[in-house]
Write a protein that holds these residues in place. Structure first.
Motif, PDB file in Angstrom:
ATOM      1  N   SER A  55       0.819  -1.214   0.000  1.00 21.53           N
ATOM      2  CA  SER A  55       0.000   0.000   0.000  1.00 21.53           C
ATOM      3  C   SER A  55       0.849   1.258   0.000  1.00 21.53           C
ATOM      4  O   SER A  55       2.044   1.224   0.299  1.00 21.53           O
ATOM      5  CB  SER A  55      -0.900   0.021   1.243  1.00 21.53           C
ATOM      6  OG  SER A  55      -0.106   0.161   2.407  1.00 21.53           O
TER       7      SER A  55
ATOM      8  N   PHE B 152       2.141  -9.551   7.520  1.00 22.28           N
ATOM      9  CA  PHE B 152       1.894  -8.141   7.199  1.00 22.28           C
ATOM     10  C   PHE B 152       1.307  -8.018   5.780  1.00 22.28           C
ATOM     11  O   PHE B 152       0.292  -7.369   5.561  1.00 22.28           O
ATOM     12  CB  PHE B 152       3.227  -7.380   7.298  1.00 22.28           C
ATOM     13  CG  PHE B 152       3.115  -5.881   7.224  1.00 22.28           C
ATOM     14  CD1 PHE B 152       3.213  -5.096   8.360  1.00 22.28           C
ATOM     15  CD2 PHE B 152       2.928  -5.239   5.993  1.00 22.28           C
ATOM     16  CE1 PHE B 152       3.132  -3.707   8.288  1.00 22.28           C
ATOM     17  CE2 PHE B 152       2.847  -3.854   5.915  1.00 22.28           C
ATOM     18  CZ  PHE B 152       2.951  -3.081   7.066  1.00 22.28           C
TER      19      PHE B 152
ATOM     20  N   LEU C 123      -2.206  -9.274   5.700  1.00 16.78           N
ATOM     21  CA  LEU C 123      -3.144  -8.299   6.257  1.00 16.78           C
ATOM     22  C   LEU C 123      -3.448  -7.202   5.246  1.00 16.78           C
ATOM     23  O   LEU C 123      -4.591  -6.778   5.090  1.00 16.78           O
ATOM     24  CB  LEU C 123      -2.561  -7.668   7.527  1.00 16.78           C
ATOM     25  CG  LEU C 123      -2.826  -8.396   8.842  1.00 16.78           C
ATOM     26  CD1 LEU C 123      -2.082  -7.711   9.981  1.00 16.78           C
ATOM     27  CD2 LEU C 123      -4.328  -8.451   9.145  1.00 16.78           C
ATOM     28  N   GLU C 124      -2.419  -6.745   4.537  1.00 15.74           N
ATOM     29  CA  GLU C 124      -2.658  -5.677   3.561  1.00 15.74           C
ATOM     30  C   GLU C 124      -3.517  -6.170   2.393  1.00 15.74           C
ATOM     31  O   GLU C 124      -4.280  -5.395   1.818  1.00 15.74           O
ATOM     32  CB  GLU C 124      -1.326  -5.078   3.073  1.00 15.74           C
ATOM     33  CG  GLU C 124      -0.623  -4.314   4.186  1.00 15.74           C
ATOM     34  CD  GLU C 124      -0.047  -2.966   3.743  1.00 15.74           C
ATOM     35  OE1 GLU C 124       0.985  -2.971   3.055  1.00 15.74           O
ATOM     36  OE2 GLU C 124      -0.636  -1.917   4.093  1.00 15.74           O
TER      37      GLU C 124
ATOM     38  N   VAL D  18       4.907   4.399   1.742  1.00 14.82           N
ATOM     39  CA  VAL D  18       4.577   3.031   1.326  1.00 14.82           C
ATOM     40  C   VAL D  18       4.818   2.022   2.452  1.00 14.82           C
ATOM     41  O   VAL D  18       5.484   2.324   3.447  1.00 14.82           O
ATOM     42  CB  VAL D  18       5.413   2.613   0.084  1.00 14.82           C
ATOM     43  CG1 VAL D  18       5.077   3.494  -1.106  1.00 14.82           C
ATOM     44  CG2 VAL D  18       6.906   2.666   0.391  1.00 14.82           C
ATOM     45  N   SER D  19       4.303   0.815   2.270  1.00 12.31           N
ATOM     46  CA  SER D  19       4.530  -0.267   3.222  1.00 12.31           C
ATOM     47  C   SER D  19       6.027  -0.516   3.338  1.00 12.31           C
ATOM     48  O   SER D  19       6.766  -0.291   2.386  1.00 12.31           O
ATOM     49  CB  SER D  19       3.893  -1.567   2.724  1.00 12.31           C
ATOM     50  OG  SER D  19       2.675  -1.335   2.096  1.00 12.31           O
ATOM     51  N   PRO D  20       6.474  -1.012   4.509  1.00 13.56           N
ATOM     52  CA  PRO D  20       7.918  -1.255   4.664  1.00 13.56           C
ATOM     53  C   PRO D  20       8.419  -2.309   3.682  1.00 13.56           C
ATOM     54  O   PRO D  20       7.713  -3.260   3.357  1.00 13.56           O
ATOM     55  CB  PRO D  20       8.046  -1.734   6.109  1.00 13.56           C
ATOM     56  CG  PRO D  20       6.668  -2.043   6.579  1.00 13.56           C
ATOM     57  CD  PRO D  20       5.716  -1.287   5.717  1.00 13.56           C
TER      58      PRO D  20
ATOM     59  N   GLU E 106      -5.876  -8.353   2.781  1.00  9.36           N
ATOM     60  CA  GLU E 106      -7.212  -8.397   3.389  1.00  9.36           C
ATOM     61  C   GLU E 106      -7.795  -6.979   3.524  1.00  9.36           C
ATOM     62  O   GLU E 106      -8.964  -6.746   3.234  1.00  9.36           O
ATOM     63  CB  GLU E 106      -7.055  -9.012   4.778  1.00  9.36           C
ATOM     64  CG  GLU E 106      -8.228  -9.775   5.294  1.00  9.36           C
ATOM     65  CD  GLU E 106      -7.836 -10.446   6.612  1.00  9.36           C
ATOM     66  OE1 GLU E 106      -8.290  -9.956   7.656  1.00  9.36           O
ATOM     67  OE2 GLU E 106      -7.041 -11.421   6.579  1.00  9.36           O
ATOM     68  N   TYR E 107      -6.955  -6.041   3.952  1.00  5.58           N
ATOM     69  CA  TYR E 107      -7.428  -4.664   4.106  1.00  5.58           C
ATOM     70  C   TYR E 107      -7.756  -4.044   2.751  1.00  5.58           C
ATOM     71  O   TYR E 107      -8.597  -3.152   2.663  1.00  5.58           O
ATOM     72  CB  TYR E 107      -6.383  -3.805   4.846  1.00  5.58           C
ATOM     73  CG  TYR E 107      -6.219  -4.184   6.302  1.00  5.58           C
ATOM     74  CD1 TYR E 107      -7.256  -4.788   7.014  1.00  5.58           C
ATOM     75  CD2 TYR E 107      -5.025  -3.929   6.984  1.00  5.58           C
ATOM     76  CE1 TYR E 107      -7.100  -5.138   8.347  1.00  5.58           C
ATOM     77  CE2 TYR E 107      -4.869  -4.269   8.320  1.00  5.58           C
ATOM     78  CZ  TYR E 107      -5.905  -4.877   8.996  1.00  5.58           C
ATOM     79  OH  TYR E 107      -5.749  -5.222  10.316  1.00  5.58           O
TER      80      TYR E 107
END
Ligand SMILES: Cc1cc2nc3c(=O)[nH]c(=O)nc-3n(C[C@H](O)[C@H](O)[C@H](O)COP(=O)(O)OP(=O)(O)OC[C@H]3O[C@@H](n4cnc5c(N)ncnc54)[C@H](O)[C@@H]3O)c2cc1C
Lengths: 433, 126
Positions: A379, A408, A411-412, A399-401, A414-415
């Motif tokens: 993301s 992680f 989850l992203e 941005v995401s790490p 899913e989100y």
């Protein structure tokens, strides 16, 4: 307050010149205007327009809000890439207008063909003229047919863009499914600015997922007019992990820029004359604001719409508000999330202006999820405000790490679905499909 | 930025009349020119939350609902997201929360706490 007064006196002046219709005339005294909520016409029932219509009604239920879109059902571009990946049906991206009707928005399934910004009317494809006090345009993008040599509307029937959801999505999916195992899928990515900066790379990921699971001998080539792109590091990490043998990205500096398309032969030629032949050719062409923006006189020489950041009212034409992909709103990206957020800000500004109040202070956010593989999402996020008359991104966001656990990424992913469910509820009142 | 920091001292969500009663308006006028100031409006600020947490913070999907949660809980959660050590399992809210001032976060917590969790589409303002 002062801006409202200016508007009324301008109308009165116009009325004296005889340039104003009877309905507009009735608004020419502030006393009446205060009691009368006003008429707002919204062009486009996509992310920006449907949101503006909903939040106009929420802001003031007494407003007369008419939403125009020739489509009876709107198909979102977001998540069509997952459809190419085989993870969703096409119909799961469809949204109707019944919930907007329920809250009192009048839906008219016609195209806006013209805008008379002086007389304040919109001409519909059926010939009717709709008067407005405030106009909202959220027409999305049109393509610059021919700007990329050989790529016009007819070419798009052979080498689809699928950059507006609908028949083009269905066509590209069909071609992908008909492709033989071992074929080459070429994705031609445009230069900035364009709709959905991470979109081509999510598309590549999802097509690669389809190829990996159904046609494992096939390859995917991205020919890019740029040297870098949104969430690049994260995408490339993901490609290495999942699609190392499938995806090849060719940046502009390595002769990735396509100069010419031969849609019949499904062949492209680069800037420096290298030819590539595809089994399936997906061309994302150069873009501009939807044509109605030009008709309304709100576009600049570059074909996009400059706006007043605080309200998203056109910088060129009074009482015409423009939101979504059609606008110049950088650093906000051309995303569905931003179109929705801008729709709310414009709606609040219009409600305030029709009531003779000052617009509330603007605030926007953006979150853009991309799916690289099932259970592997990434993301980018941003929060924006106006400072010194410009839209600025507030510190934070990003941005995401790069280094993140599988949990992680899961989850992203899913989100991402959660985001889709929420924003389509917020925009069209849809339930998860 | 500096301009905004000044205005951010007026808690979001306070109506102008209340702000006047509290004497905030006076401070504002003293601190900066009246022009180019727009009123804060918590619904505008809260609008962005709906894109993931659902309209009015009532989520239709796997992301948590924030409507009707206790204000103290929302506040401590948002503060934790904004801190340098976000709660384990955080993916994106740490990045987003950093974009808001403490005052804005406080106003958002108050706003969503005041919305009932289930009530479908009953009218509700403020
Ligand atoms: C493959 C892909 C993936 C994407 N993924 C994401 C994502 O994950 N997240 C995200 O936030 N964004 C994503 N986007 C971007 C998103 O689709 C756009 O930013 C968004 O649609 C812009 O909203 P809009 O209101 O400006 O235009 P649109 O949503 O395109 O709506 C425009 C509407 O206006 C109508 N219209 C146009 N002209 C007229 C007229 N003259 N009269 C009447 N109606 C008219 C059209 O029929 C259309 O329905 C993606 C885009 C693509 C291509």
């Amino acid at each position: 307050m002062t801006s409202a007064e200016t508007k009324f006196s301008r109308r009165q002046a116009l009325a004296m010149l005889g340039g104003v219709g009877a309905t507009a005339f009735s608004f020419s005294t502030p006393a009446i205007a205060q009691r009368s909520a006003g008429r707002v016409v919204v062009v486009g029932g996509g992310f920006g327009g449907a949101t503006a219509a909903r939040y106009l009604k929420r802001g003031n239920p007494n407003l007369n809000v008419t939403l125009l879109d020739p489509a009876r059902r709107f198909y979102t571009c977001p998540f069509t890439n997952l459809h190419f990946g085989g993870l969703r049906t096409f119909e799961q991206q469809g949204h109707g207008f019944d919930d907007l009707r329920r809250i009192g928005v009048q839906i008219v399934h016609e195209r806006a063909n013209d805008v008379d910004a002086k007389g304040k009317t919109v001409t519909l494809s059926g010939g009717r003229k709709l008067p407005y006090d405030r106009l909202v345009l959220s027409p999305g993008i049109d393509f610059r047919w021919g700007a990329l040599e050989g790529y016009d509307q007819a070419a798009a029937e052979l080498a689809p863009h699928a950059w507006q959801a609908g028949p083009q999505t269905v066509l590209l999916k069909k071609q992908l499914e008909a492709m033989e195992d071992g074929g080459l899928f070429i994705l031609v990515a445009p230069d900035n600015p364009f709709r959905c900066p991470p979109g081509p790379y999510e598309r590549a990921s999802m097509v690669a997922h389809y190829l990996k699971t159904r046609k494992p001998k096939s390859k995917l080539l991205i020919l890019d007019a740029k040297d870098n792109f949104s969430k690049q590091g994260l995408f490339q990490d993901g490609w290495k992990k999942f699609y190392a043998d499938i995806i090849e990205w060719v940046p502009r500096s390595k002769d990735g820029k396509v100069a010419k398309v031969d849609a019949k032969a499904r062949e492209v030629e680069t800037e420096f004359g290298k030819k590539h032949k595809a089994a399936v050719l997906n061309v994302v062409p150069p873009q501009k604001a939807g044509f109605i923006a030009e008709r309304a006189g709100v576009t600049n020489a570059g074909g996009w719409v400059p706006v007043k950041p605080q309200t998203f009212e056109s910088a060129q034409v009074a009482d015409v508000y423009v939101v979504g992909d059609a606008t110049i709103a950088a650093p906000m990206p051309k995303s569905g999330f931003c179109a929705n957020a801008q729709g709310k800000v414009a709606a609040a500004a219009i409600v305030a202006s029709l009531a003779g109040r000052e617009a509330p202070r603007a605030s926007w956010a953006n979150t853009c999820y991309s799916l690289i593989a099932p259970n592997y999402g990434i993301s980018v996020a941003g929060v924006y405000e106006v400072a010194d008359g410009k839209i600025v991104e507030i510190k934070g966001g990003g941005v995401s790490p790069r280094e993140a656990s599988d949990e992680f990424r899961k989850l992203e992913a899913e989100y991402g679905v959660g985001w889709y469910n929420a924003i389509t509820q917020d925009t069209w009142g849809s339930k998860p499909a | 930025m500096s301009k905004f920091n000044t205005q951010n001292r007026v808690p979001c969500g306070l109506s102008p009349s209340i702000a006047t009663m509290l004497g905030f308006a006076l401070t504002l006028i003293a601190v900066q020119p009246v022009a180019a100031q727009s009123p804060s409006d918590i619904t505008t600020l809260a609008g962005s939350c709906a894109n993931c947490h659902g309209t009015d913070g009532r989520s239709p999907g796997p992301i948590v609902s924030i409507a009707g949660r206790p204000e103290t809980l929302l506040l401590s959660q948002l503060k934790a997201f904004k801190s340098d050590t976000p709660p384990p399992g955080t993916t994106i809210m740490n990045r987003i929360a950093k974009g808001y001032t403490d005052e804005q976060i406080g106003a958002l917590a108050k706003h969503f706490a005041a919305i009932s969790a289930n009530e479908p589409t009953k009218k509700r303002r403020k």
